[in-house]
Design a protein around this motif. Structure first.
Motif, PDB file in Angstrom:
ATOM      1  N   LYS A  52     -51.230  14.485  13.836  1.00  0.00           N
ATOM      2  CA  LYS A  52     -50.873  15.734  14.512  1.00  0.00           C
ATOM      3  C   LYS A  52     -49.955  15.469  15.709  1.00  0.00           C
ATOM      4  CE  LYS A  52     -52.797  19.847  16.809  1.00  0.00           C
ATOM      5  NZ  LYS A  52     -51.512  20.214  17.289  1.00  0.00           N
ATOM      6  N   ALA A  53     -50.289  14.465  16.506  1.00  0.00           N
ATOM      7  CA  ALA A  53     -49.462  14.140  17.674  1.00  0.00           C
ATOM      8  C   ALA A  53     -48.067  13.696  17.228  1.00  0.00           C
ATOM      9  CB  ALA A  53     -50.125  13.050  18.514  1.00  0.00           C
ATOM     10  N   LEU A  54     -48.008  12.921  16.148  1.00  0.00           N
ATOM     11  CA  LEU A  54     -46.716  12.474  15.635  1.00  0.00           C
ATOM     12  C   LEU A  54     -45.902  13.661  15.133  1.00  0.00           C
ATOM     13  CD1 LEU A  54     -44.706  10.253  14.960  1.00  0.00           C
ATOM     14  CD2 LEU A  54     -45.997   9.817  12.860  1.00  0.00           C
ATOM     15  N   THR A  55     -46.523  14.531  14.374  1.00  0.00           N
ATOM     16  CA  THR A  55     -45.837  15.715  13.855  1.00  0.00           C
ATOM     17  C   THR A  55     -45.337  16.602  14.990  1.00  0.00           C
ATOM     18  OG1 THR A  55     -47.145  15.711  11.833  1.00  0.00           O
ATOM     19  CG2 THR A  55     -46.115  17.797  12.440  1.00  0.00           C
ATOM     20  N   ASP A  56     -46.197  16.882  15.960  1.00  0.00           N
ATOM     21  CA  ASP A  56     -45.823  17.733  17.085  1.00  0.00           C
ATOM     22  C   ASP A  56     -44.670  17.135  17.886  1.00  0.00           C
ATOM     23  OD1 ASP A  56     -47.837  19.473  16.330  1.00  0.00           O
ATOM     24  OD2 ASP A  56     -49.206  18.897  17.959  1.00  0.00           O
ATOM     25  N   THR A  57     -44.726  15.826  18.115  1.00  0.00           N
ATOM     26  CA  THR A  57     -43.686  15.168  18.897  1.00  0.00           C
ATOM     27  C   THR A  57     -42.369  15.139  18.137  1.00  0.00           C
ATOM     28  OG1 THR A  57     -45.385  13.817  19.958  1.00  0.00           O
ATOM     29  CG2 THR A  57     -43.111  13.086  20.194  1.00  0.00           C
ATOM     30  N   LEU A  58     -42.424  14.867  16.842  1.00  0.00           N
ATOM     31  CA  LEU A  58     -41.198  14.878  16.038  1.00  0.00           C
ATOM     32  C   LEU A  58     -40.568  16.275  16.035  1.00  0.00           C
ATOM     33  CD1 LEU A  58     -42.343  12.653  13.048  1.00  0.00           C
ATOM     34  CD2 LEU A  58     -40.570  12.076  14.738  1.00  0.00           C
ATOM     35  N   ARG A  59     -41.381  17.302  15.916  1.00  0.00           N
ATOM     36  CA  ARG A  59     -40.864  18.683  15.952  1.00  0.00           C
ATOM     37  C   ARG A  59     -40.222  18.995  17.300  1.00  0.00           C
ATOM     38  NH1 ARG A  59     -45.878  21.443  12.878  1.00  0.00           N
ATOM     39  NH2 ARG A  59     -45.178  21.001  10.763  1.00  0.00           N
ATOM     40  N   HIS A  60     -40.882  18.568  18.370  1.00  0.00           N
ATOM     41  CA  HIS A  60     -40.344  18.803  19.714  1.00  0.00           C
ATOM     42  C   HIS A  60     -38.979  18.130  19.871  1.00  0.00           C
ATOM     43  CE1 HIS A  60     -40.221  19.271  24.080  1.00  0.00           C
ATOM     44  NE2 HIS A  60     -39.846  18.008  24.109  1.00  0.00           N
ATOM     45  N   LEU A  61     -38.893  16.875  19.450  1.00  0.00           N
ATOM     46  CA  LEU A  61     -37.625  16.142  19.564  1.00  0.00           C
ATOM     47  C   LEU A  61     -36.543  16.750  18.681  1.00  0.00           C
ATOM     48  CD1 LEU A  61     -39.035  12.497  19.700  1.00  0.00           C
ATOM     49  CD2 LEU A  61     -38.008  13.787  21.594  1.00  0.00           C
ATOM     50  N   GLU A  62     -36.935  17.234  17.512  1.00  0.00           N
ATOM     51  CA  GLU A  62     -35.974  17.892  16.622  1.00  0.00           C
ATOM     52  C   GLU A  62     -35.514  19.217  17.232  1.00  0.00           C
ATOM     53  OE1 GLU A  62     -35.458  19.249  11.954  1.00  0.00           O
ATOM     54  OE2 GLU A  62     -37.469  18.910  12.733  1.00  0.00           O
ATOM     55  N   ASP A  63     -36.427  19.996  17.774  1.00  0.00           N
ATOM     56  CA  ASP A  63     -36.076  21.269  18.413  1.00  0.00           C
ATOM     57  C   ASP A  63     -35.119  21.074  19.587  1.00  0.00           C
ATOM     58  OD1 ASP A  63     -37.702  22.618  16.613  1.00  0.00           O
ATOM     59  OD2 ASP A  63     -39.354  22.879  18.044  1.00  0.00           O
ATOM     60  N   ASN A  64     -35.233  19.923  20.252  1.00  0.00           N
ATOM     61  CA  ASN A  64     -34.378  19.614  21.399  1.00  0.00           C
ATOM     62  C   ASN A  64     -33.152  18.788  21.019  1.00  0.00           C
ATOM     63  OD1 ASN A  64     -35.581  20.590  24.119  1.00  0.00           O
ATOM     64  ND2 ASN A  64     -37.323  19.981  22.862  1.00  0.00           N
ATOM     65  N   GLU A  65     -32.901  18.692  19.713  1.00  0.00           N
ATOM     66  CA  GLU A  65     -31.710  18.027  19.164  1.00  0.00           C
ATOM     67  C   GLU A  65     -31.585  16.562  19.559  1.00  0.00           C
ATOM     68  OE1 GLU A  65     -28.605  20.633  20.480  1.00  0.00           O
ATOM     69  OE2 GLU A  65     -29.135  22.168  19.008  1.00  0.00           O
ATOM     70  N   VAL A  66     -32.746  15.900  19.705  1.00  0.00           N
ATOM     71  CA  VAL A  66     -32.770  14.472  20.014  1.00  0.00           C
ATOM     72  C   VAL A  66     -32.802  13.664  18.721  1.00  0.00           C
ATOM     73  CG1 VAL A  66     -34.118  12.643  21.139  1.00  0.00           C
ATOM     74  CG2 VAL A  66     -33.869  14.869  22.249  1.00  0.00           C
ATOM     75  N   LEU A  67     -33.402  14.227  17.686  1.00  0.00           N
ATOM     76  CA  LEU A  67     -33.420  13.559  16.386  1.00  0.00           C
ATOM     77  C   LEU A  67     -33.159  14.578  15.282  1.00  0.00           C
ATOM     78  CD1 LEU A  67     -36.320  14.271  14.828  1.00  0.00           C
ATOM     79  CD2 LEU A  67     -37.178  12.531  16.351  1.00  0.00           C
ATOM     80  N   THR A  68     -32.808  14.039  14.138  1.00  0.00           N
ATOM     81  CA  THR A  68     -32.614  14.894  12.964  1.00  0.00           C
ATOM     82  C   THR A  68     -33.627  14.494  11.902  1.00  0.00           C
ATOM     83  OG1 THR A  68     -30.950  13.412  12.035  1.00  0.00           O
ATOM     84  CG2 THR A  68     -30.146  15.268  13.322  1.00  0.00           C
ATOM     85  N   ARG A  69     -34.003  15.479  11.128  1.00  0.00           N
ATOM     86  CA  ARG A  69     -34.963  15.299  10.039  1.00  0.00           C
ATOM     87  C   ARG A  69     -34.191  15.541   8.753  1.00  0.00           C
ATOM     88  NH1 ARG A  69     -38.446  18.965   7.198  1.00  0.00           N
ATOM     89  NH2 ARG A  69     -40.439  17.991   6.718  1.00  0.00           N
ATOM     90  N   THR A  70     -34.099  14.509   7.905  1.00  0.00           N
ATOM     91  CA  THR A  70     -33.387  14.623   6.641  1.00  0.00           C
ATOM     92  C   THR A  70     -34.389  14.583   5.502  1.00  0.00           C
ATOM     93  OG1 THR A  70     -31.516  13.463   7.636  1.00  0.00           O
ATOM     94  CG2 THR A  70     -31.526  13.651   5.238  1.00  0.00           C
ATOM     95  N   VAL A  71     -34.348  15.613   4.665  1.00  0.00           N
ATOM     96  CA  VAL A  71     -35.269  15.731   3.531  1.00  0.00           C
ATOM     97  C   VAL A  71     -34.507  15.397   2.249  1.00  0.00           C
ATOM     98  CG1 VAL A  71     -36.808  17.268   2.255  1.00  0.00           C
ATOM     99  CG2 VAL A  71     -36.551  17.532   4.732  1.00  0.00           C
ATOM    100  N   TYR A  72     -35.056  14.471   1.462  1.00  0.00           N
ATOM    101  CA  TYR A  72     -34.462  14.084   0.188  1.00  0.00           C
ATOM    102  C   TYR A  72     -35.306  14.667  -0.943  1.00  0.00           C
ATOM    103  CZ  TYR A  72     -31.901  10.801   3.082  1.00  0.00           C
ATOM    104  OH  TYR A  72     -31.091  10.252   4.044  1.00  0.00           O
ATOM    105  N   PRO A  73     -34.661  15.280  -1.927  1.00  0.00           N
ATOM    106  CA  PRO A  73     -35.402  15.934  -3.018  1.00  0.00           C
ATOM    107  C   PRO A  73     -35.950  14.943  -4.044  1.00  0.00           C
ATOM    108  CG  PRO A  73     -33.055  16.164  -3.379  1.00  0.00           C
ATOM    109  CD  PRO A  73     -33.222  15.452  -2.058  1.00  0.00           C
ATOM    110  N   THR A  74     -36.940  14.202  -3.623  1.00  0.00           N
ATOM    111  CA  THR A  74     -37.600  13.257  -4.519  1.00  0.00           C
ATOM    112  C   THR A  74     -39.022  13.746  -4.760  1.00  0.00           C
ATOM    113  OG1 THR A  74     -38.313  11.936  -2.624  1.00  0.00           O
ATOM    114  CG2 THR A  74     -36.249  11.282  -3.686  1.00  0.00           C
ATOM    115  N   VAL A  75     -39.725  13.086  -5.664  1.00  0.00           N
ATOM    116  CA  VAL A  75     -41.125  13.420  -5.900  1.00  0.00           C
ATOM    117  C   VAL A  75     -41.947  12.178  -5.597  1.00  0.00           C
ATOM    118  CG1 VAL A  75     -42.825  14.185  -7.592  1.00  0.00           C
ATOM    119  CG2 VAL A  75     -40.497  15.084  -7.675  1.00  0.00           C
ATOM    120  N   PRO A  76     -42.778  12.183  -4.567  1.00  0.00           N
ATOM    121  CA  PRO A  76     -42.903  13.216  -3.543  1.00  0.00           C
ATOM    122  C   PRO A  76     -41.660  13.246  -2.644  1.00  0.00           C
ATOM    123  CG  PRO A  76     -44.212  11.322  -2.911  1.00  0.00           C
ATOM    124  CD  PRO A  76     -43.643  11.032  -4.288  1.00  0.00           C
ATOM    125  N   VAL A  77     -41.532  14.294  -1.867  1.00  0.00           N
ATOM    126  CA  VAL A  77     -40.377  14.472  -0.988  1.00  0.00           C
ATOM    127  C   VAL A  77     -40.310  13.331   0.017  1.00  0.00           C
ATOM    128  CG1 VAL A  77     -39.390  15.964   0.791  1.00  0.00           C
ATOM    129  CG2 VAL A  77     -40.418  16.975  -1.235  1.00  0.00           C
TER     130      VAL A  77
END
Length: 105
Positions: A52-77
């Motif tokens: 949860k802490a990792l998810t929340d922190t990653l979201r915060h950093l993404e919202d503040n444009e410090v990091l980007t989250r790239t999703v690849y269409p694989t199984v599993p994603v």
């Protein structure tokens, strides 16, 4: 009756800390300076961080444009996290904190 005008002077250090976030952010940034990583890789390399802490922190950093989250269409994603230019600009500051910590802490 006159209303008092309030002048707010923003502190640049406070603004930077609001963008970066809490203690976990610094450890995530340290990991991403080396290379882009997936969630599981970050969790393994940062001891004691909860999912949860990792998810929340990653979201915060993404919202503040410090990091980007790239999703690849694989199984599993597959999702990878990498630093933006704004995030890379924090490298010098984090390095100085590391030096200070090893000298004084």
């Amino acid at each position: 009756m006159k209303e008092a005008n309030t002048v707010v002077i923003e502190c640049s250090i406070e603004k930077a800390l609001n963008v970066i976030g809490g203690k976990w952010s610094f450890l995530i940034l340290k990991e991403l300076f080396e290379e882009k990583k997936r969630f599981g890789e970050l969790q393994k390399s940062i001891k004691k961080i909860s999912p949860k802490a990792l998810t929340d922190t990653l979201r915060h950093l993404e919202d503040n444009e410090v990091l980007t989250r790239t999703v690849y269409p694989t199984v599993p994603v597959t999702v990878e996290y990498s630093l933006t230019e704004k995030g890379q600009a924090l490298h010098k500051m984090i390095k100085e904190m590391k030096i200070w910590g090893s000298t004084w802490a």
